[in-house]
Design an enzyme around this catalytic site. Sequence first.
Site, mmCIF file in Angstrom:
data_model
loop_
_atom_site.group_PDB
_atom_site.id
_atom_site.type_symbol
_atom_site.label_atom_id
_atom_site.label_comp_id
_atom_site.label_asym_id
_atom_site.label_seq_id
_atom_site.Cartn_x
_atom_site.Cartn_y
_atom_site.Cartn_z
ATOM 1 N N LYS A 187 5.124 -5.229 2.034
ATOM 2 C CA LYS A 187 4.155 -6.316 2.170
ATOM 3 C C LYS A 187 4.687 -7.571 1.497
ATOM 4 O O LYS A 187 5.250 -7.501 0.394
ATOM 5 C CB LYS A 187 2.823 -5.893 1.553
ATOM 6 C CG LYS A 187 1.693 -6.900 1.694
ATOM 7 C CD LYS A 187 0.395 -6.318 1.154
ATOM 8 C CE LYS A 187 -0.762 -7.293 1.259
ATOM 9 N NZ LYS A 187 -2.035 -6.676 0.821
ATOM 10 N N SER A 221 -5.758 -6.888 3.726
ATOM 11 C CA SER A 221 -4.752 -7.927 3.862
ATOM 12 C C SER A 221 -3.404 -7.377 4.300
ATOM 13 O O SER A 221 -2.527 -8.114 4.739
ATOM 14 C CB SER A 221 -4.603 -8.681 2.534
ATOM 15 O OG SER A 221 -4.142 -7.840 1.483
ATOM 16 N N SER A 258 -7.477 -3.346 1.013
ATOM 17 C CA SER A 258 -6.377 -3.850 1.834
ATOM 18 C C SER A 258 -5.411 -2.777 2.306
ATOM 19 O O SER A 258 -4.695 -2.993 3.286
ATOM 20 C CB SER A 258 -5.593 -4.913 1.051
ATOM 21 O OG SER A 258 -6.392 -6.045 0.809
#
Length: 476
Positions: free
Chosen positions: A85, A159, A183
Amino acid sequence: MTFSASGTGPALGPSVAEIVDSHASGSGSPVKTAMRVADAIEARGDDGTWISVVPRDRLLAAAREIEARPGARALPLYGVPFGVKDSIDVAGVPTTLACPDFAYTAEETAPAVARLLAAGALYVGKTSLDQFATGLNGTRTPYPIPRSVFGDNMISGGSSSGSALAVALGQVPFCVATDTAGSGRVPAALNGVVGFKPSRGVISTVGLVPACKSLDCITVMAGCIEDVDRTFDVLAGLDDNDSWSRPRGPFYGGKPIRIGLPDATDLEFFGDESMAAAHFAIRKKILRSAATTVAVGLGPFLDAGALLYQGSWVAERLVEFADFLAAQPDSIRPVVRDILRSGEKYTAVDAFRAQQRLQELRAEVGRGWRDMDVLILPTIGTTFTVDEVLARPIECNTVLGYYTHFGNLLDLVGVAVPMGLTADGRPLSVMVLGPALSDDTVLQVAAQLLDEPRSHSDEPAHEPLSQSTYMLEEQL
């Protein structure tokens, strides 16, 4: 893995175990795997999954370097490709947080990623996210908005939007992501993969740009529990440079597991009758198969979740981003900017009041763990399209976090488990929660739900809960 009636859904590639076995036996190689990954990513184009990827020539060179390591074939993740990420540092690579004006080139690699590289894993690139890791929907980005593998313009979730998508597309078998408010679980649910949020501190968060440092957690997206197990075994470890670091909890010992289930009237599906029917069909299977089930009230969990964005924890995001917000507000997406600014209204008194209330809720929830080992809930109560989220960004995001916002506030471990489809072909996911440091017990229950054996735990204490799309559709 299941697919929707329209033919969309996850198309998982080879698992971690399959890749390692192939490389170790010589039937495959890290270079061949790297070529397959590069081809798969290039074939999709710029679809919002990745923010940056290692160029093909450099990826192949990195794979050759892994092959040349002494004793490489004995490495636990020998040549296994993975994504990171884009809020987690990799040396020499820009960390953007989906905000180009905020981006910087990292000088050091986050310890969690470094552990994977040392275990022989092959870094592929940085995956997309909601800007500053603020959101659960995946639309808060200046880059292309990713869509779920289930199509129909469904959001990928956030996210960690790109991390779940990269796994669901079969490009990599796992990704390293994060979870502050859900997330690492919401995107997994929306793409039909496993999203594992371990106990806070068990995986080092050094090298992660904080969203909310006291709550942040490094997570794993994968296609199966075995891949989570293999990856978690590498990632978990104490880090003296991480003030939240703590040792991993005990392994599941084979005792019967008491499963908590809330009363049906406590569950909220926001008018989504198809999602409700699919979830209650799964509950029937759990009730038939589980050795012990316990009735649980959701009140204190939901009350804790409400504190996250309605309380002073929003202000904690300003510890990291206040200076950038003041200097370059127009560089931030409007909805993210508004959320950050909302943190400015809270006082020290508000912060202490919220901490005291949270401690009361933690104590109440803590007493509940005396009677149960895990709690099973929906991961999400409904789904949204990209257009719906863009039209109602705050409301939709709040709905998506209904069952996940309280996880880190209450110091829980959780895993989103794909459980087939709703009658109209959307992904169904349940979430297994447990108290801090019960990671292995939670993973054991998740494996039973998926009817997956686990190599390093005892035999299940009761009959596995098998997953069958056809059975689920018949029940609906």
